[in-house]
Structure formats: C-alpha cells, structure tokens
Enzyme design. Structure first.
Site, PDB file in Angstrom:
ATOM      1  N   TRP A 193      22.727  19.034  22.564  1.00 25.20           N
ATOM      2  CA  TRP A 193      22.450  18.001  21.578  1.00 25.20           C
ATOM      3  C   TRP A 193      20.957  18.385  21.029  1.00 25.20           C
ATOM      4  CZ3 TRP A 193      19.886  12.946  21.763  1.00 25.20           C
ATOM      5  CH2 TRP A 193      20.175  12.135  20.495  1.00 25.20           C
ATOM      6  N   HIS A 206      15.863 -16.259   4.677  1.00 29.26           N
ATOM      7  CA  HIS A 206      14.387 -16.014   4.283  1.00 29.26           C
ATOM      8  C   HIS A 206      14.276 -14.632   4.015  1.00 29.26           C
ATOM      9  CE1 HIS A 206      13.130 -19.791   6.041  1.00 29.26           C
ATOM     10  NE2 HIS A 206      14.056 -19.568   6.901  1.00 29.26           N
ATOM     11  N   GLU A 232      27.661   2.047  14.663  1.00 29.85           N
ATOM     12  CA  GLU A 232      27.748   3.149  15.232  1.00 29.85           C
ATOM     13  C   GLU A 232      29.289   3.943  15.331  1.00 29.85           C
ATOM     14  OE1 GLU A 232      26.555   3.265  19.502  1.00 29.85           O
ATOM     15  OE2 GLU A 232      27.447   1.499  19.734  1.00 29.85           O
ATOM     16  N   LYS A 256      25.636   9.820  24.763  1.00 32.13           N
ATOM     17  CA  LYS A 256      25.873   8.725  25.602  1.00 32.13           C
ATOM     18  C   LYS A 256      24.609   8.427  26.589  1.00 32.13           C
ATOM     19  CE  LYS A 256      28.648   5.924  28.021  1.00 32.13           C
ATOM     20  NZ  LYS A 256      28.767   4.698  27.173  1.00 32.13           N
ATOM     21  N   LYS A 289      28.036  -2.018  17.422  1.00 28.39           N
ATOM     22  CA  LYS A 289      29.460  -1.279  17.566  1.00 28.39           C
ATOM     23  C   LYS A 289      29.857  -1.079  16.542  1.00 28.39           C
ATOM     24  CE  LYS A 289      29.529  -0.687  20.973  1.00 28.39           C
ATOM     25  NZ  LYS A 289      28.646  -1.011  22.120  1.00 28.39           N
ATOM     26  N   ARG A 294      27.842  13.940  26.126  1.00 27.79           N
ATOM     27  CA  ARG A 294      26.486  14.070  26.351  1.00 27.79           C
ATOM     28  C   ARG A 294      25.758  14.637  25.151  1.00 27.79           C
ATOM     29  NH1 ARG A 294      24.649  12.863  31.704  1.00 27.79           N
ATOM     30  NH2 ARG A 294      22.987  13.974  31.006  1.00 27.79           N
ATOM     31  N   GLU A 301      25.340  -7.286  19.132  1.00 25.82           N
ATOM     32  CA  GLU A 301      26.253  -6.351  19.732  1.00 25.82           C
ATOM     33  C   GLU A 301      27.412  -5.948  18.863  1.00 25.82           C
ATOM     34  OE1 GLU A 301      26.044  -4.258  22.042  1.00 25.82           O
ATOM     35  OE2 GLU A 301      27.943  -3.551  22.751  1.00 25.82           O
ATOM     36  N   ASN A 330      18.314  20.733  30.361  1.00 29.33           N
ATOM     37  CA  ASN A 330      18.408  19.193  29.725  1.00 29.33           C
ATOM     38  C   ASN A 330      17.164  18.690  29.853  1.00 29.33           C
ATOM     39  OD1 ASN A 330      21.065  19.399  29.499  1.00 29.33           O
ATOM     40  ND2 ASN A 330      21.565  17.888  31.195  1.00 29.33           N
ATOM     41  N   GLY A 331      16.681  17.923  28.575  1.00 29.50           N
ATOM     42  CA  GLY A 331      15.582  17.428  28.683  1.00 29.50           C
ATOM     43  C   GLY A 331      14.502  17.829  27.689  1.00 29.50           C
ATOM     44  N   CYS A 340      22.173  16.722  26.443  1.00 32.42           N
ATOM     45  CA  CYS A 340      22.987  17.524  26.818  1.00 32.42           C
ATOM     46  C   CYS A 340      23.651  17.593  27.943  1.00 32.42           C
ATOM     47  CB  CYS A 340      22.003  18.912  26.893  1.00 32.42           C
ATOM     48  SG  CYS A 340      20.848  19.022  25.724  1.00 32.42           S
TER      49      CYS A 340
END
Ligand code: F6R
Length: 622
Positions: free
Chosen positions: A76, A518, A502, A617, A499, A27, A495, A111-112, A2
C-alpha cells in the site's frame, strides 16, 4: 499498511506465500511481489501491479517459481506510486531485474516508513550504489547490503547496524543469497510474527496469514531480530545477543478468519456481532457481577480517587470514546475527555498521576494510538488498553489490557470490533460507577441485566436487514448524506457517517443536531438524505425539530429511533426502529442498521466493501 509473509521448509514456498498474502490483502493492495531463494542461492523475484490476483496469475498460482524458501509482500504505497518497479521485494543489485544470479544478493520486503531515507540514499550513492525505484525500502535493503559487505557477510550484524542507522518504523524480512533456506526478520513499531510447525517456519505481519498451518506463534518485540530456518527460530537483541522468547497460542482457528459462506467479510462480521458482544461481555461479567476491576487487577481505592479519564483513539475507536464520554460521565460520574490520538501526541497534554488514560484500538498497532500511549506512560499515569489483537504492540505496552473478544476482523471497515469495544466501555462505566457508589445495588443489577440483553437485541435487528437493503438500493445514488443527533446519538451519528462514506464513497457528514443551523444547513437541498438518530428520550423532541428544519429545506428524512416512538412517522419519510434498551447503551443497537445501510449502498454501487479505496486495515504510519 502492507502485508508480509515468509516461508522456509520442505514444500514449494511460492504457493504458501501467495495463500498467506491473500489473507493479508486487506492491509494493502496496490501491488504485490514475491521472491524465492533456492538451495543454490539463486533468487527469483516476481512482482505485479494491482490486486494480488495479478501476481497469482503471473506465477501460475506460484507453481512457476521453484524453491522452498521465500518472502512475499502486498503493498500500500507510501513512498513512490503504485507500480511494478516500486513493489516489493527489493534487491541490493543496481536493477530490479526480476531474475537474479548475483552473488551476495540481499533481497527484502518492508512494512512501515524510513523517515531518514533521503539522507541514507545520499550516503549510499557516495559509496557507488544506484537506485531503480522511488521507495524507502530499496534504500533500506541497500543499507543492509552495505553493512553486510562491511561486516564479513554477517546477516545479523548487517541488520542490527541498519536498525541503528535508520529512523522510522519497520517490520523487515530479508534473505541473503549466501544463506539459502534462511530468512531474517526485525521490527520496530510494526508487527511481525513467526510460527513454527514441525520442519516448517512461517512469517507474517498478522495471524490470519499463517493460522492454517500453526497456532503457535512468537511475537517479535521492538528492536529485536530473528534468524529463521526450517522449523526453528533464534531471537536476538540489537546487540546480536541471543534471547529467549515465549510462544503464544492463538485461540482463533483458520475458519474463523475465512468468509464462511458470506459474500463479503463485512457482512459476515456485521452478523457476528451478537457473538462478539456476548463473548466480550461473558469475559467481563461472571455470576451477574462485573469482574473487570479484578480481571485487570485495578485497586478499588484507585478507582474511587480517579481524577479524570482520557480516552485516546483513532477513527471508529475514537467514536467509541465519544459515546464512552457520555456514558462514563452519566453512569460513573467521572470526568472524561476524548482525544484523537494524532492530536494528543503532539499537543503537550496536561496529564496528572491520578488520571487514567484508555487507548482503544482494534489492531493494537495504530501508529498514532501507540505514540499516544507511550506519551501517557511517560507522564507516570496509569494506562489501560482496550484491544482486539492479542499480543499487539499497544496490548503489550499498556499497564493493563482488556481484550475485546471479537475474533479476527478482516473487512477494512470495523463493525464487530467496534461493537465489542463499546460494550467494554459500558462495562467499565458500570463497574467504576458501582465502586464509586454513584448508584445503588438495584441499579447495578439493572445495568448488568441490560448489558446482558444486548446480543439478543442485536440479533433481532439483524433479522430485519432486508428493509434496510431495500432503502439502501433506493438511496444508493445519493450525492450527500447528513447524520444528525444529540449527545450519545451524536456519537452514533459519527460512526454511521464514517461507515457510510468509507464504503459507499458518498460524501457524508455527522453533525451534532443543534449545530447544523450554524452553517451546514445551507447544504440541504431537495432530496438531500438526512438521517436523524433519536435514541435518547430527553433529546427526542429537540432532534425532531432539527429534522423538521431540514425537511423544510427539501431533505429526505430517515429516522432511527426506539420502538414506541411511532409519532416520528409524522416527520420522517422512512423509519427504522430498534428494541428498547437502557438508553446509555443504545449505541450498540443503533449502529447496526447504519452498518447495514453502509454495506448495502456499497454493494449496490458495485464497490467491494471489504477493501474500500485508499484505506488500509491497520494504519501503522502516522
Ligand atoms: C473505520 C475504521 C478505522 C479504525 C481506525 C483505528 O471503519 O476501521 O477508522 O477504527 O483506523 O484503528 P484501530 O482500532 O486498529 O486502532
């Protein structure tokens, strides 16, 4: 996570807070809220579910809420679904009544995560408290209220007792209606900064929210509190003893943190990569010599006698570590392990005193990476952080910090910070390798020149972005994608795949090319998109064979390779070439078309690439 913003001064608080929240929306963004306290101790709280714009509309851009002291939050969700009632701020009264004249009201945002919130809830319920939301934050605010009533309406005592009582991570911002024009903040493991300018004070969980107003900020450390009045801040330790703190000057300007004409931050940040890489390299290379060891004050004997390097990180930063593992072992001849921070922290790793632990993090606040760093420090080995955000927790707690100079990264999916991390790792490999006498001086100068050529070569790739755009639009309806490569190319594939998934919401996997057969090859069918990464000449033919195996099963092949490897066109259906570069550093170039591909697929599907669903983020919870 958040975002938190606060303001106390002579101007109307609400519009300043909403503006600050808009800079932090990356965020977290499932709901938002604001509380303003006027000089008579009257509080007004307004919340809205969904994007911040809903709150902006509901408050007529803040004009509808009068008062010069206030706090705001973008949420969030962690505890409790995204809803208006669960949105912050939360209040100490028994209902979330959006307008309150209550005496002795405590109003706060957080936040948290409060881990022991259920136990505290029970204790508060026994004292007569009732709860209107499903959040841990409401419980925290009521706990502060409980201690506030117990300790003579003293805000600092109330907050410090609450901090001792709760377990978890938090940055909190609280107002007390008995103290109009004042805001109190506290932190443990979640960032909060305070900026002062003339007779105004600004609070935020991240710099971009207040850069427009001031560059002078104070970073609150763990278990510290601050009392903030108009243009002043007093800092306290957990015993409520006043402490001195040093001001930090932020070098970024507000414009650097804005979109600057681009449609999205992600594209702006992709295009800023030549600069991010150049600035980072220029801070590490002076007069064609890598000065990383001097800059970090690391003794040459220590580097010569290093036993092992362990790189610990999450997500894309972990992918930097994956490439770093190959590059450092190839160039510096030191054993390297790469660990996911979330695994490392819980698996009793064997760390020796002459090991070096490198923690890589853009935000410097990722909870798992921070915990891994603390664990490493306990073992007594040396720790080095490669971090982008100045003054962040990881930067402050590591023995040494190497700052990447990527500037503020706003898009949720990292691009320019990733690239700056990668060249930092290459510079470290060359610096350590030279000190360890793994190669001669000629080779050293060759490596340095190749490093310095990277920004220009990235620029060249960016000049041709329209070709990738065309391909992306053509393939935006793909159901699955597989990114394959060997060695460093496997690291690049990891990577590229992250990208892609997401930002486009298309299922995608990265596979070490030789491993595909395999099991996973059973997923390849007509038209499945397979992207082969082939920058390493000694592995080229091997990966081509794996691409042919996919083509035989109907795959549509995209090849990503160095200029000169034109025979790839016999196999791949679409090819992207990158300029020639020392192959150990090829990741810096190969990642660019893959970032562009992810961006363009996202845009062509109508997704906002800056704010992919379910992501934040800065991941300050584990
Ligand atoms: C992916 C991405 C994330 C971060 C990860 C670590 O595009 O950005 O995977 O790399 O959450 O974040 P930091 O680097 O801030 O520790």
């Amino acid at each position: 996570m958040c975002g938190i913003v606060g303001y106390t001064g002579n101007l109307q608080a609400a519009s300043i807070i909403l503006d600050g929240l808009s800079k932090l929306e990356y965020r977290g963004y499932d709901s938002a809220g604001i509380a303003v306290l006027n000089e008579k101790g009257h509080t007004e709280v307004v919340k809205a579910k969904g994007r911040l714009q809903n709150l902006i509309d509901k408050t007529d851009s803040g004009k509808a809420i009068k008062g010069t002291c206030g706090i705001g939050h973008t949420r969030w969700a962690t505890h409790g679904e995204p809803s208006q009632i669960n949105a912050h701020p939360h209040v100490s009264s028994n209902s979330s009544d959006i307008s309150s004249d209550n005496n002795s009201e405590v109003i706060g945002v957080h936040n948290g995560i409060i881990e022991n919130y259920l136990e505290i809830k029970e204790k508060l319920a026994n004292s007569g408290y009732q709860f209107y939301s499903q959040t841990d934050t409401e419980i925290l605010i009521k706990l502060i209220d409980y201690y506030y009533n117990k300790y003579d309406h003293n805000p600092l005592s109330a907050i410090s007792h609450s901090m001792i009582r709760v377990k978890g991570s938090y940055a909190i911002e609280v107002m007390f209606s008995d103290y109009p024009e004042e805001i109190y903040v506290a932190r443990k493991d979640s960032p909060i900064i305070i900026g002062l300018k003339d007779d105004a004070s600004f609070i935020a969980s991240d710099v971009p929210a207040i850069l427009k107003y001031t560059n002078s900020v104070y970073y609150l450390d763990n278990m510290e509190m601050a009392r903030i009045t108009k243009g002043h801040a007093q800092f306290y330790n957990i015993d409520c003893k006043e402490i001195e703190k040093e001001v930090t000057q932020i070098q970024w300007d507000a414009q650097t943190a804005e979109k600057g004409g681009y449609q999205h931050f992600m594209m702006k940040e992709i295009c800023e990569q030549p600069k991010a890489v150049r600035d980072t390299l220029n801070s590490l290379i002076k007069d064609n010599q890598i000065i990383l060891n001097e800059k970090l004050n690391i003794d040459s004997e220590y580097i010569k006698n290093l036993n092992k390097i362990t790189i610990v990180a999450c997500g894309s930063a972990w992918h930097v570590g994956m490439i770093g593992q190959y590059v450092i072992e190839n160039i510096a001849k030191v054993e390297v392990r790469v660990e996911l921070a979330s695994e490392f922290r819980y698996r009793n790793p064997l760390i020796k005193k002459d090991d070096l632990i490198i923690v890589i993090s853009q935000s410097g606040e990722t909870a798992d990476s921070l915990a891994a760093l603390r664990l490493a420090k306990q073992s007594g080995c040396h720790t080095l952080a490669i971090v982008n955000v100045v003054g962040s927790s990881i930067a402050r707690e590591a023995d040494n910090v190497l700052y990447t100079l990527a500037g503020p990264e706003i898009a949720v999916a990292t691009t320019k910070a990733y690239s700056a991390q990668l060249v930092s790792i290459y510079s470290l490999a060359v610096c350590f390798g030279y000190i360890r006498e793994a190669f001669d001086e000629d080779k050293y100068h060759y490596y340095v020149n190749e490093l310095l050529s990277i920004p220009e070569k990235i620029d060249k790739i960016l000049e041709n972005k329209e070709r990738i755009q065309w391909f992306a639009f053509k393939y935006s309806n793909a159901r699955d994608a597989f990114f394959i490569g060997r060695g460093i190319d496997y690291g690049i594939s990891l990577e590229g795949s992250l990208k892609f998934k997401e930002t486009s919401y298309i299922h995608s996997e990265a596979y070490a090319a030789g491993e595909l057969k395999h099991g996973t090859i059973s997923l390849i069918e007509d038209n499945t998109l397979v992207i082969g990464v082939l920058t390493q000449s000694h592995l080229y033919k091997k990966t081509i064979s794996n691409m042919v195996e996919c083509k035989t099963r109907g795959a549509y092949l995209m090849g990503l390779t160095n200029y000169g490897n034109y025979q790839i066109e016999d196999t791949s259906d679409f090819t992207v070439y990158i300029p020639k570069l020392e192959e150990n550093f090829a990741g810096s170039l190969a990642v660019i078309p893959l970032q562009l591909l992810a961006y363009y697929v996202s845009v062509s599907k109508g997704i906002d690439p800056d704010k992919p669903r379910n992501l934040a983020k800065s991941v300050t919870v584990e």
